[in-house]
Design an enzyme around this catalytic site. Structure first.
Site, mmCIF file in Angstrom:
data_model
loop_
_atom_site.group_PDB
_atom_site.id
_atom_site.type_symbol
_atom_site.label_atom_id
_atom_site.label_comp_id
_atom_site.label_asym_id
_atom_site.label_seq_id
_atom_site.Cartn_x
_atom_site.Cartn_y
_atom_site.Cartn_z
ATOM 1 N N ASN A 159 0.808 -1.236 0.000
ATOM 2 C CA ASN A 159 0.000 0.000 0.000
ATOM 3 C C ASN A 159 0.833 1.275 0.000
ATOM 4 O OD1 ASN A 159 0.684 -0.689 2.695
ATOM 5 N ND2 ASN A 159 -0.917 0.666 3.443
ATOM 6 N N GLU A 257 3.431 -5.155 12.373
ATOM 7 C CA GLU A 257 2.521 -4.011 12.157
ATOM 8 C C GLU A 257 1.403 -4.500 11.252
ATOM 9 O OE1 GLU A 257 2.766 -1.221 13.648
ATOM 10 O OE2 GLU A 257 4.845 -1.165 14.328
ATOM 11 N N CYS A 291 -3.306 1.474 6.334
ATOM 12 C CA CYS A 291 -3.735 0.739 7.526
ATOM 13 C C CYS A 291 -4.403 1.665 8.536
ATOM 14 C CB CYS A 291 -2.534 0.052 8.168
ATOM 15 S SG CYS A 291 -1.206 1.213 8.517
ATOM 16 N N GLU A 471 7.187 1.113 16.370
ATOM 17 C CA GLU A 471 8.221 1.669 15.508
ATOM 18 C C GLU A 471 8.310 3.167 15.784
ATOM 19 O OE1 GLU A 471 6.752 0.316 11.596
ATOM 20 O OE2 GLU A 471 8.371 -1.149 11.560
HETATM 21 P P1 NAD Z 1 0.000 -9.356 3.193
HETATM 22 O O1 NAD Z 1 0.019 -9.815 4.589
HETATM 23 O O2 NAD Z 1 -0.756 -10.117 2.185
HETATM 24 O O3 NAD Z 1 1.476 -9.234 2.608
HETATM 25 C C1 NAD Z 1 2.482 -8.469 3.247
HETATM 26 C C2 NAD Z 1 3.833 -9.038 2.876
HETATM 27 O O4 NAD Z 1 3.949 -10.341 3.436
HETATM 28 C C3 NAD Z 1 4.067 -9.195 1.374
HETATM 29 O O5 NAD Z 1 5.404 -8.865 1.077
HETATM 30 C C4 NAD Z 1 3.816 -10.673 1.163
HETATM 31 O O6 NAD Z 1 4.473 -11.190 0.036
HETATM 32 C C5 NAD Z 1 4.385 -11.243 2.443
HETATM 33 N N1 NAD Z 1 3.884 -12.580 2.799
HETATM 34 C C6 NAD Z 1 2.698 -13.141 2.500
HETATM 35 N N2 NAD Z 1 2.639 -14.405 3.002
HETATM 36 C C7 NAD Z 1 3.809 -14.631 3.634
HETATM 37 C C8 NAD Z 1 4.350 -15.736 4.333
HETATM 38 N N3 NAD Z 1 3.657 -16.864 4.509
HETATM 39 N N4 NAD Z 1 5.590 -15.637 4.862
HETATM 40 C C9 NAD Z 1 6.302 -14.490 4.715
HETATM 41 N N5 NAD Z 1 5.847 -13.413 4.034
HETATM 42 C C10 NAD Z 1 4.612 -13.474 3.506
HETATM 43 O O7 NAD Z 1 -0.484 -7.841 3.275
HETATM 44 P P2 NAD Z 1 -0.766 -6.863 2.073
HETATM 45 O O8 NAD Z 1 -2.022 -7.312 1.408
HETATM 46 O O9 NAD Z 1 0.469 -6.688 1.274
HETATM 47 O O10 NAD Z 1 -1.022 -5.500 2.862
HETATM 48 C C11 NAD Z 1 -2.256 -5.139 3.376
HETATM 49 C C12 NAD Z 1 -2.315 -5.376 4.868
HETATM 50 O O11 NAD Z 1 -1.213 -4.730 5.500
HETATM 51 C C13 NAD Z 1 -3.547 -4.772 5.500
HETATM 52 O O12 NAD Z 1 -4.060 -5.659 6.440
HETATM 53 C C14 NAD Z 1 -3.026 -3.518 6.178
HETATM 54 O O13 NAD Z 1 -3.803 -3.054 7.257
HETATM 55 C C15 NAD Z 1 -1.691 -3.971 6.617
HETATM 56 N N6 NAD Z 1 -0.813 -2.831 6.861
HETATM 57 C C16 NAD Z 1 -0.482 -2.527 8.141
HETATM 58 C C17 NAD Z 1 0.312 -1.419 8.396
HETATM 59 C C18 NAD Z 1 0.708 -1.039 9.796
HETATM 60 O O14 NAD Z 1 1.645 -0.252 9.936
HETATM 61 N N7 NAD Z 1 0.059 -1.541 10.818
HETATM 62 C C19 NAD Z 1 0.765 -0.626 7.341
HETATM 63 C C20 NAD Z 1 0.390 -0.983 6.041
HETATM 64 C C21 NAD Z 1 -0.393 -2.088 5.800
#
Ligand code: NAD
Length: 490
Positions: A159, A257, A291, A471
Site C-alpha cells: 500500500n 505491524e 492501515c 516503531e
Molecule cells: P499481506 O500480509 O498479504 O502481505 C504483506 C507481505 O507479506 C508481502 O510482502 C507478502 O508477500 C508477504 N507474505 C505473504 N505471506 C507470507 C508468508 N507466509 N511468509 C512471509 N511473508 C509473507 O499484506 P498486504 O495485502 O500486502 O497488505 C495489506 C495489509 O497490511 C492490511 O491488512 C493492512 O492493514 C496492513 N498494513 C499494516 C500497516 C501497519 O503499519 N500496521 C501498514 C500498512 C499495511
C-alpha cells in the site's frame, strides 16, 4: 534492461539485488499496472535458493558493517537520502504506476517520507544515548552497549511500498544490521530502483539485499531461515500468524505491524468544517489503502443527519481516475482486491445497509488506457449493525461506515468492539473529554481533531490483532539492537 516509466510497450525487468550485484532469477512473475490492468514489469519469482544466497551475503557482510561507527553509517544514510531525493519525480512516477495511487500523492507523501526515513535515522543514531548507572553501594559503574543483532528480515506490503520498506530499512542499517528485504510481489519496482541508489551511495556489498517474489515461497524462506534472527513485518493479520508459526523454532525477535478497523468518534461539539474534510481524507486517501484509514465513523445522534448529508456530498465530489491526472483517487492494487472491495459493498447492501456513492458508470468516465484498470468509487455505508462484516472486517479500500451514537460511554465501548486496535480519531472541542476518551481507546495511536499527523519520535504500532511492538526513533532502534550490560568495579 527495462524501460522508462513512460514506455508502454517494453516491460521493466526487476532483478534481485544480492551481495551488491543485480542477479537474474530463473523464474519470473508478471507485475500489473493497476490503472490499466496490463502487465508492465517482470519480477523474480524467488525461492529458497535466492533467499539462501541473500542471507549468506548478508551474514558475510555483517562482521564488517556491524563494526562501522555510527558516524560512518549516518553519513551513508544521508547520502542515500540525497540520492533518492534527487530522483523524487522518477520514483513518484514509478510508485504510482506500480501501485495505482495518483502521482501527486506519491510525490507529496510516499517518496518524501522515504527520504525522511533515511535522514531521520541518519541523525537519530548520532544522538542516541546508552544507559548508565553508578552503583554507589557496590562501587561499580554499569553501562550498556547497544549491539546490532545480525541479518534482519524485512517484509513489507503494497500500500505504501517504499515508505514502509524504508521505515524498516533505515533503522536496521543505522543500528548496524545487514538486511534481506522481501517487498510485496505486487509492488517491487521502487525497491528495485532503490538498490541502484545503494550501489551509487557506496553501501558495501551484502549489507542490503533485496529478494523479490511471493510471500508463500520467498517470504516463507526468509522468515523461517535460522540465520535471520529478527523479522520486521508489516502486512495482514492472517499473514502475521503464518509467519509466527513458521518462525517459532528459533526464538526470533518480531515486530508486527498489522491491520486495522479504525474508528472516528465525532461528538456534537466537533468543528465539522475541519472534521468532515479530514474524515474524507482519512477514509479515502490512497484509495482507502492505508492501515490507518478510518472505516467506522461514529457520529453523535444530534448531528448525525447533518454530518451524513455533508460527508456524502463531499465524498461525491472526489475524482477517481487516471493516476497521472489531477484525481483524488487512482486504482486499487489488483483485480482480486477490487473484487474483495466490491464484494464487501454488496454484502453490506444485502444485509440491509444503505449504500451512498456517486451515480453513473465509472468506466465511461475513464480514459481509454484505463478501461481495464481496477477502479472503484468511494462509498459510504449507513444503517449497518456493529456486528456486521462491514463494521468488523478490514476492507482496506475506499469504504467507510457512518453510524449514530448517543453517550460517551456507549461510543467508547462500540469503538473498541473490534478485534483490531491500530488507531482512532476523536473530534471534540471539549479538552477534558478529548483526554478522557483517548485514554479509553484500545488502540496504539489516538488523533484528536486531526489525522495522520506523524512524528517519527513517537511510538507507532497496534494493540490486539493490529500488532506487536512499536516503531519510532527510539523503538525501532530498540528493536534492531540488543543491549549488553557492562559492570566495572572501580
Ligand atoms: P499481506 O500480509 O498479504 O502481505 C504483506 C507481505 O507479506 C508481502 O510482502 C507478502 O508477500 C508477504 N507474505 C505473504 N505471506 C507470507 C508468508 N507466509 N511468509 C512471509 N511473508 C509473507 O499484506 P498486504 O495485502 O500486502 O497488505 C495489506 C495489509 O497490511 C492490511 O491488512 C493492512 O492493514 C496492513 N498494513 C499494516 C500497516 C501497519 O503499519 N500496521 C501498514 C500498512 C499495511
Amino acid at each position: 534492461m527495462g524501460s522508462s516509466v513512460g514506455d508502454k510497450t517494453d516491460l521493466l525487468f526487476v532483478k534481485n539485488f544480492i551481495g551488491g550485484e543485480f542477479v537474474d532469477c530463473d523464474s519470473q512473475l508478471d507485475s500489473f499496472d493497476p490503472s490499466t490492468g496490463q502487465a508492465w514489469a517482470k519480477i523474480p519469482n524467488s525461492g529458497h535458493r535466492e533467499v539462501e544466497n541473500a542471507v549468506t551475503a548478508a551474514t558475510q557482510a555483517f562482521e564488517s558493517w556491524s563494526n562501522t561507527t555510527a558516524q560512518q553509517r549516518s553519513k551513508l544514510l544521508f547520502r542515500i537520502a540525497d540520492l533518492l531525493e534527487s530522483r523524487l519525480e522518477e520514483f513518484a512516477e514509478l510508485e504510482s504506476r506500480d501501485q495505482g495511487k495518483p502521482i501527486w500523492l506519491a510525490k507529496a507523501v510516499d517518496i518524501p517520507r522515504a527520504v525522511h526515513n533515511f535522514r531521520f535515522f541518519a541523525s537519530y543514531i548520532l544522538h542516541d544515548m546508552n544507559r548508565s548507572r553508578i552503583q554507589e553501594e557496590r562501587g561499580a559503574v554499569q553501562y550498556t552497549i547497544k549491539e546490532p543483532i545480525g541479518v534482519a528480515g524485512l517484509i513489507s506490503p503494497w500500500n505504501l511500498p517504499l515508505y514502509l520498506l524504508t521505515f524498516k530499512l533505515a533503522p536496521a542499517l543505522a543500528a548496524g544490521n545487514t538486511v534481506v528485504a522481501k517487498p510485496s510481489e505486487l509492488t517491487s519496482v521502487t525497491a528495485f530502483k532503490l538498490c541502484e541508489i545503494m550501489q551509487e551511495a557506496g553501501v558495501p556489498a551484502g549489507v542490503v539485499n533485496m529478494v523479490f517474489g511471493l510471500g508463500g515461497t520467498a517470504g516463507h524462506s526468509l522468515v523461517s531461515h535460522p540465520k535471520v534472527p529478527l523479522i520486521s513485518f508489516t502486512g495482514g493479520t492472517v499473514t502475521a500468524e503464518r509467519i509466527r508459526k513458521a518462525a517459532t523454532v528459533s526464538c526470533k525477535k518480531f515486530s508486527l505491524e498489522l491491520g486495522g478497523k479504525n474508528a472516528a468518534v465525532v461528538f456534537e461539539d466537533a468543528d465539522l468544517d475541519k472534521c468532515i474534510p479530514d474524515c474524507i481524507k482519512s477514509s479515502f486517501m490512497n484509495q482507502g489503502e492505508i492501515c490507518l484509514c478510518t472505516s467506522r465513523i461514529f457520529v453523535h445522534k444530534d448531528i448525525y443527519p447533518t454530518f451524513l448529508q455533508r460527508f456524502v456530498e463531499e465524498m461525491k465530489k472526489l475524482k477517481v481516475g487516471d493516476p497521472r491526472e489531477d484525481v483524488f483517487m487512482g486504482a486499487l492494487i489488483s483485480k482480486d482486491h477490487l473484487s474483495k472491495v466490491v464484494g464487501a459493498i454488496h454484502a453490506a447492501k444485502n444485509s440491509g445497509g444503505t449504500i451512498h456513492t456517486q451515480q453513473g458508470e465509472l468506466s465511461k468516465e475513464l480514459p481509454v488506457r484505463c478501461k481495464e484498470g481496477y477502479f472503484v468509487r468511494p462509498t459510504v455505508i449507513s444503517d449497518v449493525a456493529d456486528s456486521s462484516a462491514a463494521m468488523q472486517e478490514e476492507i482496506f479500500g475506499p469504504v467507510t461506515c457512518v453510524v449514530p451514537f448517543d453517550t460517551e460511554e456507549e461510543v467508547i465501548s462500540r469503538a473498541n468492539g473490534v478485534r483490531y486496535g491500530l488507531c482512532a480519531t476523536v473530534w471534540t472541542r471539549d479538552v477534558s473529554r478529548a483526554h478522557r476518551v483517548s485514554k479509553h481507546m484500545k488502540v496504539g495511536t489516538v488523533w484528536v481533531n486531526c489525522w495522520l499527523v506523524r512524528d517519527l519520535n513517537m511510538p507507532f504500532g497496534g494493540v490486539k490483532e493490529s500488532g506487536i511492538g512499536r516503531e519510532s526513533g527510539h523503538d525501532s532502534l530498540d528493536f534492531f539492537t540488543q543491549e549488553k550490560t557492562v559492570c566495572v568495579l572501580v
